[in-house]
Write a protein that holds these residues in place. Structure first.
Motif, short mmCIF file in Angstrom:
data_model
loop_
_atom_site.label_atom_id
_atom_site.label_comp_id
_atom_site.label_asym_id
_atom_site.label_seq_id
_atom_site.Cartn_x
_atom_site.Cartn_y
_atom_site.Cartn_z
N LYS A 154 -11.66 0.40 -3.00
CA LYS A 154 -10.41 1.17 -2.86
C LYS A 154 -9.21 0.28 -2.51
O LYS A 154 -8.14 0.80 -2.17
CB LYS A 154 -10.59 2.26 -1.80
CG LYS A 154 -11.62 3.30 -2.20
CD LYS A 154 -11.69 4.41 -1.17
CE LYS A 154 -12.61 5.51 -1.61
NZ LYS A 154 -12.14 6.24 -2.77
N VAL A 155 -9.36 -1.03 -2.59
CA VAL A 155 -8.24 -1.93 -2.29
C VAL A 155 -7.05 -1.55 -3.16
O VAL A 155 -7.18 -1.31 -4.36
CB VAL A 155 -8.64 -3.41 -2.49
CG1 VAL A 155 -7.41 -4.31 -2.46
CG2 VAL A 155 -9.63 -3.84 -1.42
N GLY A 156 -5.88 -1.47 -2.51
CA GLY A 156 -4.65 -1.09 -3.20
C GLY A 156 -4.35 0.39 -3.15
O GLY A 156 -3.27 0.82 -3.53
N GLU A 157 -5.30 1.20 -2.65
CA GLU A 157 -5.13 2.66 -2.61
C GLU A 157 -4.73 3.13 -1.22
O GLU A 157 -5.07 2.52 -0.21
CB GLU A 157 -6.44 3.36 -2.99
CG GLU A 157 -6.90 3.12 -4.40
CD GLU A 157 -8.21 3.85 -4.70
OE1 GLU A 157 -8.54 4.85 -4.02
OE2 GLU A 157 -8.91 3.41 -5.63
N GLN A 158 -4.04 4.29 -1.19
CA GLN A 158 -3.83 5.01 0.05
C GLN A 158 -5.18 5.60 0.43
O GLN A 158 -5.81 6.26 -0.39
CB GLN A 158 -2.80 6.13 -0.14
CG GLN A 158 -1.41 5.64 -0.46
CD GLN A 158 -0.76 4.90 0.69
OE1 GLN A 158 -0.96 5.20 1.86
NE2 GLN A 158 0.04 3.89 0.36
N ILE A 159 -5.64 5.33 1.66
CA ILE A 159 -6.99 5.76 2.02
C ILE A 159 -7.03 6.77 3.15
O ILE A 159 -8.12 7.23 3.52
CB ILE A 159 -7.89 4.56 2.38
CG1 ILE A 159 -7.30 3.76 3.55
CG2 ILE A 159 -8.14 3.69 1.16
CD1 ILE A 159 -8.26 2.75 4.16
#
Length: 149
Positions: free
Chosen positions: A9-14
């Motif tokens: 999920k790197v780069g995503e709003q988590i």
């Protein structure tokens, strides 16, 4: 969720946290805990005369709310986590003061999830602390934690 699933999920709003009020009582207690009694934080009458129009939270109080906001968020945590510790910050910017009585919440963006040793993961996020009803956030920081699974 496995650490590898999180790493994907790197780069995503988590995640986003619940709202929490920053009351004058909380500000006063933080002032007592840190011995930072600058009038803009604790003297409501004097603070009315400033451009803020009233008392404001210490920037470090807002920053220190991150662990609580994380607990009250939907940020994914690795399955089987044994321990998580703060590892440090790369950047912190205080952009907008939090006025007494305002509510804040956090938003997390995953910047990195790297296995440093077997079972030890460095988790790097950009955290934005939003102030309810205001366009400009209170702060943005890049924060690292270490997860042990």
């Amino acid at each position: 969720m496995t650490p590898q699933d999180i790493a994907a999920k790197v780069g995503e709003q988590i995640g986003t946290s619940e709202w929490i009020e920053i009351s004058q009582d909380r500000i006063n207690k933080f002032a007592d805990a840190t011995d930072d009694h600058q009038f803009i934080h604790v003297n409501e009458e004097a603070a009315k005369m400033t451009p803020f129009g009233g008392t404001i939270a210490h920037g470090f109080l807002t920053l220190s709310m991150i662990p609580y906001l994380t607990q009250k968020s939907d940020v994914p945590r690795p399955d089987g986590i044994k321990m998580a510790v703060n590892y440090g910050g790369n950047k912190t910017r205080f952009l907008n003061p939090v006025k007494s009585g305002k509510r804040i919440r956090g938003h997390w963006k995953l910047l990195g999830m790297e296995e440093k040793r077997p079972g030890q993961w460095q988790h790097t996020v950009e955290i934005t602390i939003e102030i309810e009803g205001e366009e400009k956030p209170a702060l943005i920081c890049e924060w690292m934690s270490m997860f042990y699974v």
